[in-house]
Enzyme design. Structure first.
Site, PDB file in Angstrom:
ATOM      1  N   LYS A   9       4.162   1.317   9.342  1.00  0.00           N
ATOM      2  CA  LYS A   9       4.111   2.492   8.739  1.00  0.00           C
ATOM      3  C   LYS A   9       3.627   3.675   9.535  1.00  0.00           C
ATOM      4  O   LYS A   9       4.242   4.796   9.360  1.00  0.00           O
ATOM      5  CB  LYS A   9       3.624   2.315   7.281  1.00  0.00           C
ATOM      6  CG  LYS A   9       4.570   1.482   6.473  1.00  0.00           C
ATOM      7  CD  LYS A   9       4.028   1.374   4.955  1.00  0.00           C
ATOM      8  CE  LYS A   9       2.797   0.308   5.086  1.00  0.00           C
ATOM      9  NZ  LYS A   9       2.414  -0.026   3.627  1.00  0.00           N
ATOM     10  N   GLU A  23       0.896  -1.069  -0.085  1.00  0.00           N
ATOM     11  CA  GLU A  23       0.103   0.043  -0.010  1.00  0.00           C
ATOM     12  C   GLU A  23       0.777   1.376  -0.098  1.00  0.00           C
ATOM     13  O   GLU A  23       1.616   1.387   0.783  1.00  0.00           O
ATOM     14  CB  GLU A  23      -0.762  -0.030   1.280  1.00  0.00           C
ATOM     15  CG  GLU A  23      -2.177   0.847   1.098  1.00  0.00           C
ATOM     16  CD  GLU A  23      -2.854   0.657   2.537  1.00  0.00           C
ATOM     17  OE1 GLU A  23      -3.600   1.573   2.835  1.00  0.00           O
ATOM     18  OE2 GLU A  23      -2.556  -0.222   3.243  1.00  0.00           O
ATOM     19  N   ARG A  60       4.458 -12.757   9.939  1.00  0.00           N
ATOM     20  CA  ARG A  60       4.884 -11.479   9.739  1.00  0.00           C
ATOM     21  C   ARG A  60       6.171 -11.346  10.477  1.00  0.00           C
ATOM     22  O   ARG A  60       6.374 -12.085  11.580  1.00  0.00           O
ATOM     23  CB  ARG A  60       3.955 -10.497  10.776  1.00  0.00           C
ATOM     24  CG  ARG A  60       3.079  -9.580   9.838  1.00  0.00           C
ATOM     25  CD  ARG A  60       2.350  -8.852  10.699  1.00  0.00           C
ATOM     26  NE  ARG A  60       2.478  -7.264  10.351  1.00  0.00           N
ATOM     27  CZ  ARG A  60       1.785  -6.951   9.384  1.00  0.00           C
ATOM     28  NH1 ARG A  60       1.328  -7.540   8.567  1.00  0.00           N
ATOM     29  NH2 ARG A  60       2.044  -5.728   9.112  1.00  0.00           N
TER      30      ARG A  60
HETATM   31  P1  ATP Z   1       2.190  -1.707   7.919  1.00  0.00           P
HETATM   32  O1  ATP Z   1       1.131  -2.328   9.028  1.00  0.00           O
HETATM   33  O2  ATP Z   1       3.719  -1.765   8.561  1.00  0.00           O
HETATM   34  O3  ATP Z   1       1.577  -0.462   7.182  1.00  0.00           O
HETATM   35  P2  ATP Z   1       0.869  -3.401   6.018  1.00  0.00           P
HETATM   36  O4  ATP Z   1       1.070  -4.927   6.059  1.00  0.00           O
HETATM   37  O5  ATP Z   1      -0.223  -2.595   6.093  1.00  0.00           O
HETATM   38  O6  ATP Z   1       2.231  -3.065   6.985  1.00  0.00           O
HETATM   39  P3  ATP Z   1       1.351  -3.272   3.065  1.00  0.00           P
HETATM   40  O7  ATP Z   1       1.884  -2.100   2.308  1.00  0.00           O
HETATM   41  O8  ATP Z   1      -0.201  -3.513   3.016  1.00  0.00           O
HETATM   42  O9  ATP Z   1       1.674  -2.872   4.641  1.00  0.00           O
HETATM   43  O10 ATP Z   1       2.311  -4.665   2.814  1.00  0.00           O
HETATM   44  C1  ATP Z   1       2.593  -5.044   1.865  1.00  0.00           C
HETATM   45  C2  ATP Z   1       3.079  -6.564   1.803  1.00  0.00           C
HETATM   46  O11 ATP Z   1       4.039  -6.596   2.784  1.00  0.00           O
HETATM   47  C3  ATP Z   1       1.931  -7.103   2.419  1.00  0.00           C
HETATM   48  O12 ATP Z   1       1.613  -8.616   1.738  1.00  0.00           O
HETATM   49  C4  ATP Z   1       2.121  -7.465   3.807  1.00  0.00           C
HETATM   50  O13 ATP Z   1       1.661  -8.781   4.421  1.00  0.00           O
HETATM   51  C5  ATP Z   1       3.735  -7.604   3.753  1.00  0.00           C
HETATM   52  N1  ATP Z   1       4.266  -7.119   5.056  1.00  0.00           N
HETATM   53  C6  ATP Z   1       3.941  -6.056   5.694  1.00  0.00           C
HETATM   54  N2  ATP Z   1       4.600  -6.087   6.999  1.00  0.00           N
HETATM   55  C7  ATP Z   1       5.119  -7.232   7.017  1.00  0.00           C
HETATM   56  C8  ATP Z   1       6.037  -7.939   8.044  1.00  0.00           C
HETATM   57  N3  ATP Z   1       6.217  -7.025   9.204  1.00  0.00           N
HETATM   58  N4  ATP Z   1       6.507  -9.097   7.857  1.00  0.00           N
HETATM   59  C9  ATP Z   1       6.221  -9.550   6.779  1.00  0.00           C
HETATM   60  N5  ATP Z   1       5.543  -9.346   5.587  1.00  0.00           N
HETATM   61  C10 ATP Z   1       4.990  -8.111   5.846  1.00  0.00           C
HETATM   62 MG    MG Z   2      -1.658  -1.872   5.078  1.00  0.00          MG
END
Ligand code: ATP
Ligand code: MG
Length: 560
Positions: free
Chosen positions: A277, A42, A267
């Site tokens: 983020k 995202e 994760r």
């Molecule tokens: P955040 O909470 O940090 O914003 P998010 O999951 O909302 O993380 P996205 O941009 O939606 O962030 O993530 C893109 C991809 O990265 C998704 O497939 C997500 O599952 C993966 N991802 C995000 N954070 C992690 C993590 N800590 N470990 C492994 N994969 C991750």
């Molecule tokens: Mg997200």
């Protein structure tokens, strides 16, 4: 961590690869298809080390099977996107060494198709427009023994079609109505209790502008995005496990061009830092750090500026493995992986962080001699460099004490010390200023010990680094510690901002470094002998050298 770090498991592949092998063996829809994955960030922030794990799994798994991986900006939620992040995300993935070729997409490109699929569901009697407010939906969601309720569930198809079109046309206020999938109000899985799949949201979208005022929910949009792109395996983190039945339901009930399979993995969490983020953005916006690429940040740009190499991060992701249990990996393990790489590849140089002058009183004034030393003893092919030696040099202030203490083998009057690669010298005393601060240390050298060896085999315990006072560059050196004092600063109801480490950055000015680093470009890494691994900061200029300490020499990671 113990179950995550398992080399043999990593070497033998992982459960994701096992699933894919099964799918390939079973044939069916996978016949003749290449494995096709995607990484769907995202664009609401910079990528962090947790994303690196997902990138390595998504791109790495495709690579493993000779397949391909798409890069897709998951921009269905119009509230948080920012164009600035998109370029950064691309840069970080390329830096890690992965390539999406020309397969770069935006989920928002599919809004029209998503809308059509929603209409298809309504026509099949599988979706309806519901006029409960978000609050009422919550109140009516039921519990384990009571099903959810919606008085609009059995509204005629024609009516839903009409209302949905008018929702799209902007006839209704935000929150006034939603489109819900008609699945199972009594499901033990609350995600299946007629989930909302479209809502009204009067926010300008950074790509589609004001074209849409209704936006699809993630659970509806994501499987469609995957299906449109021909994704065979949709790899995501564990929190989506309970959403998989809905993912499959969407695919099964629309005329999807293909049937992707969602597989979840754990994760990554790392201690002494935060990974969300939203929290990282807060650190930046509230000025706790200098930016997204502050070397203390767990972002990929921060780690890069800190001196992390793509190899060290990929190696880290490989070694932590892929599992189904969420766990927190020690920061020291990440450092261990960097140290492994730099020990192998970084050039050695000498740099004095807290300089004090050492005068070799029996060395001729005006004389200079040179020594050829190896750039990297681990890699003889990296050649040698020339260092100079003269009557005066700089040593670390802490390498001199006035009176001997037990176990201290460096400079004190009467003691012999090796100046690394140069000579054995014997300390004879020091000069202090009016405040009692040592300003010069004195020693005599033994001309028979050129290169640092004693011809008679006498033992010299201490070896120190030094830099010729006639031939050096000045540098600013930035030392870093954990950004947070608490190993889990955001667990439970803790406010992570309460645990900011006030000494996470120490700036040293006037450090003395050997001239051989002249001309190096950021983010080139060096081992400063006895001190650690340092890299040139991107703000460094030939007139103002700036180094970041990437990691100390001592390995804090204990093999369990
Ligand atoms: P955040 O909470 O940090 O914003 P998010 O999951 O909302 O993380 P996205 O941009 O939606 O962030 O993530 C893109 C991809 O990265 C998704 O497939 C997500 O599952 C993966 N991802 C995000 N954070 C992690 C993590 N800590 N470990 C492994 N994969 C991750
Ligand atoms: Mg997200």
């Amino acid at each position: 961590m113990a179950d995550e770090i398992n080399n043999t498991e990593a070497a033998a592949g992982n459960f994701i690869q096992d699933f894919i092998r099964e799918d390939i063996a079973e044939g069916g829809m996978y016949e003749g298809r290449t494995v096709h994955t995607r990484f769907p960030p995202e664009p609401n922030g910079y990528l962090h080390i947790g994303h690196a794990k997902a990138v390595c799994i998504d791109f790495g798994t495709a690579e493993k099977f000779g397949g391909i991986c798409n890069l897709r900006m998951d921009d269905t939620n119009p509230t948080k996107e920012d164009v600035e992040y998109i370029d950064a995300i691309k840069e970080d993935i390329r830096w890690l060494g992965f390539d999406w070729d020309d397969r770069f997409y935006f989920a928002s490109e599919y809004f029209e198709q998503m809308y059509e699929y929603a209409v298809e569901l309504i026509k099949k009697g599988l979706a309806y427009v519901c006029e409960l407010t978000p609050e009422q939906v919550r109140e009516n969601r039921g519990d384990l023994t009571t099903p959810a309720k919606s008085p609009f569930r059995d509204r005629p198809i024609e009516e839903s079609l009409d209302l949905f079109e008018r929702m799209k046309n902007g006839e209704f206020e935000e929150g006034k109505m939603t489109l819900r999938a008609k699945i199972d109000l009594a499901s033990g899985n609350f995600n299946m209790r007629d989930p909302v799949i479209y809502r009204i949201n009067r926010i300008r979208h950074h790509r589609t502008g004001d074209k849409w005022c209704i936006y699809p929910m993630y659970d509806f949009a994501h499987p469609i995005e995957d299906a449109i792109e021909g994704i065979t395996h949709s790899l995501c983190t564990l929190e989506f496990e309970a959403h998989r039945p809905l993912y499959d339901w969407v695919i099964d009930n629309i005329t999807a061009p293909c049937k992707p399979r969602q597989i979840e993995f754990s994760r990554l969490g790392i201690n002494n830092t935060v990974m969300s983020k939203r929290k990282l953005r807060q650190l930046v916006e509230d000025g706790y750090v200098a930016g997204w690429d502050d070397p203390r940040m767990p972002t990929l740009c921060g780690l890069r500026r800190r001196g992390y190499t793509p190899a060290s991060i990929r190696n880290f992701c490989e070694k932590i493995g892929v599992s189904k249990t969420n766990s927190v990996v020690e920061y020291s393990f990440l450092e261990h992986c960097l140290r492994d790489d730099l020990n192998e590849n970084a050039r050695r140089v000498m740099c004095v962080l807290h300089p004090v002058k050492l005068v070799i009183t029996n060395y001729p004034e005006g004389k200079t001699e040179t020594f050829e030393v190896e750039n990297n003893p681990q890699k003889p092919e990296d050649g040698t460099r020339t260092i100079t030696f003269s009557r005066e040099c700089y040593i670390e202030a802490e390498d001199f004490i006035e009176e001997k203490i037990k176990g201290y083998n460096r400079f004190y009057p009467g003691n012999e010390v090796r100046l690394k690669s140069a000579y054995i010298v014997k300390c004879t005393g020091c000069k202090k200023d009016e405040n009692g601060k040592v300003v010069e240390v004195y020693a005599e050298y033994d001309p028979a010990t050129r290169g640092g060896d004693t011809p008679d085999g006498r033992k010299v315990r201490g070896t120190v680094h030094w830099v010729d006072a006639d031939n050096y560059l000045e540098a600013e050196v930035r030392l870093y510690e954990n950004l947070f004092t608490d190993p889990e600063p955001d667990v439970g109801d803790k406010n992570f901002l309460d645990y900011i480490n006030p000494t996470s950055l120490t700036v040293l000015k006037g450090c003395i470094i050997e001239k051989s680093v002249e001309g190096a470009q950021a983010p080139m890494s060096f081992q400063f002998m006895r001190l650690g691994y340092f890299c040139l900061d991107k703000d460094s200029t030939p007139d103002r050298l700036i180094f970041n300490r990437s990691v100390s020499l001592k390995d804090g990671y204990k093999k369990k």
